[in-house]
Design a protein around this motif. Structure first.
Motif, PDB file in Angstrom:
ATOM      1  N   PRO A  13     -24.676  16.660 -17.109  1.00  0.00           N
ATOM      2  CA  PRO A  13     -23.462  16.340 -17.845  1.00  0.00           C
ATOM      3  C   PRO A  13     -23.439  14.942 -18.478  1.00  0.00           C
ATOM      4  N   LEU A  38     -24.879  15.744 -26.299  1.00  0.00           N
ATOM      5  CA  LEU A  38     -24.379  15.698 -24.928  1.00  0.00           C
ATOM      6  C   LEU A  38     -25.477  15.434 -23.895  1.00  0.00           C
ATOM      7  N   GLY A  90     -25.595  19.577 -19.914  1.00  0.00           N
ATOM      8  CA  GLY A  90     -25.142  20.456 -18.830  1.00  0.00           C
ATOM      9  C   GLY A  90     -26.193  21.473 -18.442  1.00  0.00           C
ATOM     10  N   ASP A  91     -25.755  22.719 -18.332  1.00  0.00           N
ATOM     11  CA  ASP A  91     -26.671  23.818 -18.059  1.00  0.00           C
ATOM     12  C   ASP A  91     -26.906  24.562 -19.367  1.00  0.00           C
ATOM     13  N   VAL A  94     -24.736  27.790 -19.980  1.00  0.00           N
ATOM     14  CA  VAL A  94     -23.272  27.759 -20.019  1.00  0.00           C
ATOM     15  C   VAL A  94     -22.831  27.271 -21.406  1.00  0.00           C
ATOM     16  N   GLY A  96     -24.337  27.223 -23.989  1.00  0.00           N
ATOM     17  CA  GLY A  96     -25.384  26.342 -24.510  1.00  0.00           C
ATOM     18  C   GLY A  96     -26.291  27.044 -25.502  1.00  0.00           C
ATOM     19  N   SER A 120     -21.391  20.673 -16.841  1.00  0.00           N
ATOM     20  CA  SER A 120     -20.213  19.806 -16.890  1.00  0.00           C
ATOM     21  C   SER A 120     -18.989  20.520 -16.310  1.00  0.00           C
ATOM     22  N   SER A 121     -18.988  21.839 -16.384  1.00  0.00           N
ATOM     23  CA  SER A 121     -17.798  22.570 -15.942  1.00  0.00           C
ATOM     24  C   SER A 121     -17.542  22.403 -14.449  1.00  0.00           C
ATOM     25  N   MET A 173     -14.760  22.971 -24.360  1.00  0.00           N
ATOM     26  CA  MET A 173     -14.522  22.966 -25.814  1.00  0.00           C
ATOM     27  C   MET A 173     -13.082  23.350 -26.139  1.00  0.00           C
ATOM     28  N   ARG A 200     -12.563  13.511 -19.886  1.00  0.00           N
ATOM     29  CA  ARG A 200     -13.465  13.355 -21.036  1.00  0.00           C
ATOM     30  C   ARG A 200     -14.642  12.461 -20.671  1.00  0.00           C
ATOM     31  N   TRP A 201     -15.758  12.738 -21.316  1.00  0.00           N
ATOM     32  CA  TRP A 201     -17.007  12.015 -21.061  1.00  0.00           C
ATOM     33  C   TRP A 201     -17.252  11.824 -19.551  1.00  0.00           C
ATOM     34  N   TRP A 204     -20.125   9.784 -17.478  1.00  0.00           N
ATOM     35  CA  TRP A 204     -20.548   8.643 -18.293  1.00  0.00           C
ATOM     36  C   TRP A 204     -19.638   7.456 -17.946  1.00  0.00           C
ATOM     37  N   PRO A 229     -15.428  15.031 -26.103  1.00  0.00           N
ATOM     38  CA  PRO A 229     -15.634  16.205 -25.262  1.00  0.00           C
ATOM     39  C   PRO A 229     -14.905  16.066 -23.932  1.00  0.00           C
ATOM     40  N   ALA A 230     -14.195  17.120 -23.592  1.00  0.00           N
ATOM     41  CA  ALA A 230     -13.481  17.084 -22.323  1.00  0.00           C
ATOM     42  C   ALA A 230     -13.475  18.463 -21.685  1.00  0.00           C
ATOM     43  N   VAL A 231     -13.359  18.430 -20.388  1.00  0.00           N
ATOM     44  CA  VAL A 231     -13.234  19.653 -19.608  1.00  0.00           C
ATOM     45  C   VAL A 231     -11.762  19.763 -19.213  1.00  0.00           C
TER      46      VAL A 231
END
Ligand code: SAH
Length: 510
Positions: A13, A38, A90-91, A94, A96, A120-121, A173, A200-201, A204, A229-231
């Motif tokens: 992530p 990412l 991420g993966d 997913v 991707g 990231s999820s 997304m 977000r991020w 990081w 980008p945020a989850v």
């Protein structure tokens, strides 16, 4: 036989340490690395020096390469016989699009591996203190796209069933569609007071979290101008964050710290920053190498030939030890040749470097800095004794002068030299321009002068204005003096001249 093949790798992530061992091996093996936004560019430093880099990053709304073109690129490179590593955030499975890339590879009989990554999820909620499941709250979670794209409509999601069946919902997304997501979930029976978090991020240095409920999160996100980008996490587990937000409690959380020292010496500092929750970015402005000037090499070799004549060998740095022994070995000289000499080390690290080579220093000063070593040995020094001082081309010169004043015969030799490098400079300039570097660490005067020179060589006309507002952390008074003289006001200074103390001086001020 064509050795071309493709590794489709999940880069994790963001935090560069969240890649798998297999993923890292694929980076180290690659002839070409194809990566996007990412995947943390810091992972690229593990590549072979000759590896080619291709950025196919997708910035929102601005595709540098279309997915079909990426698929084809991977096939073409592999058919040219290249070992290709495709790094994906991420993966890779997913959201991707690894399926599409792998299918075309299969159609073209290209060998490929799909190496999973930390998605990231799950990881981003974890870094915000939100475990996606918890026995008390939920026994299921779903990863759902929050993105509406042309050939697959948003409404194709079965909201009613999702809302009933699933405990924690993680949307990727989804920032742009947050309002619709919340509205649909409430319509389908989720209570308006259901907790929601956006992160977000995540992982990081820029990680930011905002929390609310299905009823009010949209407004909060708008007010905060919270961007992708945020989850998005919807569920009772969000409440756990209050107690479990572990990384945010670390003293360097959210701080991106530039490390300017030579790559070969940087790891301790990088690990310490990392351990305190900061994000270390390496920009080595110095590279160490054996002396290149013929006179320097000659002087060194001459001294080594007469190694048995010295009464003292004073080692003033870990690098000094390393390069000194390297040359001894190259010349086939046994360390016992300096058997009669007393050996002094400038500090504990230097002493440790000696100990690794089987030598226990006779003298170790209590105080740091070159002055300390002189104080420590002064009582034992006798006029006429011969002292060998293996140093670097940039070493400070008060020590030989002082020793000469005391009547000793000093032989000062360069065992290594410092050269300026500008490796990975473009990424650093980009980060500085975006004010994404918060602190710069300087571990010697030459890191200061080299940083300014490196920026100039990279085309920055006014390095000082680029560095304005960035906090400056120095390892000791000499380095701080150089920084101030160069126009960089010093924010933090280590109490002791060690990297541990340097990092502590920053952490203490939080
Ligand atoms: N394959 C990736 C997801 C790709 S879709 C994975 O497994 O993580 C891209 C979306 O992932 C982004 O829009 C955002 O929702 C999410 N994302 C990826 N990295 C993220 C990060 N570091 N912080 C927050 N969201 C992230």
């Amino acid at each position: 036989m064509n050795k071309g093949r493709v590794y489709l790798v999940g880069a994790g992530p963001g935090d560069p340490k969240l890649i798998s061992v297999r993923g890292m091996e694929a980076i180290q093996k690659a002839d070409v690395i194809v990566y996007d936004r990412l995947a943390n560019p810091r992972l690229l430093k593990h590549r072979r020096p000759e590896a080619e880099l291709i950025f196919v990053g997708k910035l929102p709304d601005k595709h540098i390469l279309k997915q079909e073109e990426i698929n084809q690129l991977l096939v073409d490179l592999a058919l040219q016989g290249k070992v290709v590593t495709r790094l994906k955030g991420g993966d890779p499975s997913v959201f991707g699009r690894v399926g599409e890339e792998a299918e075309l590879l299969a159609d073209n009989d290209v060998i490929f591996d799909i190496i999973p990554g930390i998605t990231s999820s799950i990881a981003v909620p974890t870094y915000a203190g939100i475990p996606v499941t918890h026995r008390d709250f939920t026994s299921s979670f779903a990863i759902i796209t929050g993105h509406e794209y042309p050939n697959k409509t948003y409404s194709s999601l079965d909201w009613e069933h999702l809302a009933k069946a699933i405990g924690t919902m993680v949307f990727l997304m989804g920032v742009a569609n947050l309002e619709q997501i919340c509205r649909e979930l409430i319509r389908c029976g989720k209570p308006p007071e259901m907790p929601v978090a956006l992160v977000r991020w995540g992982t990081w240095a820029d990680q930011e979290t905002i929390t609310g409920t299905l009823a009010d999160i949209t407004e909060k996100v708008r007010e905060a101008n919270f961007k992708s980008p945020a989850v998005i996490i919807v569920g009772e587990v969000v409440k756990l964050r209050e107690k479990l937000a572990w990384i945010e409690k670390k003293p360097l959380f959210g701080r991106r710290v530039l490390v300017t020292r030579a790559r070969s010496q940087a790891s301790e500092l990088v690990d310490l920053i990392d351990d305190m929750g900061g994000e270390a970015v390496e920009f080595p402005v110095i590279r160490l190498q054996p002396p290149s000037r013929p006179e320097a090499i000659q002087a060194l070799d001459l001294a080594l030939d007469k190694l048995h004549e010295f009464d003292w060998v004073l080692l003033t740095s870990v690098n000094g030890v390393e390069y000194f022994f390297r040359r001894l070995r190259e010349k086939g000289i046994d360390v016992r040749k300096m058997g009669k000499a007393r050996i002094a080390a400038v500090g504990p690290k230097t002493a440790e470097a000696l100990a690794e080579r089987g030598i226990i220093a006779d003298v170790l000063p209590a105080k740091y800095q070159g002055e300390g070593i002189l104080e420590a040995i002064q009582a034992d020094l006798k006029a006429g004794q011969k002292v060998l001082l293996p140093t670097a081309d940039l070493a400070r010169d008060y020590m030989p002068a002082k020793l000469k004043d005391l009547g000793l015969e000093v032989t000062e030799v360069d065992v290594y030299e410092n050269v300026l490098t500008t490796e990975d400079g473009d990424e650093i300039i980009h980060l500085l321009q975006n004010q994404s570097i918060h602190i710069i660490t300087f571990t010697s005067s030459s890191t200061v002068t080299n940083l300014l020179e490196a920026l100039r060589q990279l085309g920055v006309e006014e390095p000082l204005s680029l560095l304005q507002g960035v906090e400056i952390a120095c390892i000791g008074p000499k380095t701080a003096e150089t920084a101030s003289q160069c126009g960089l006001p010093v924010t933090y200074m280590a109490e002791e001249a060690t990297v541990a103390s340097l990092v502590l001086s920053i952490a203490k001020h939080k």
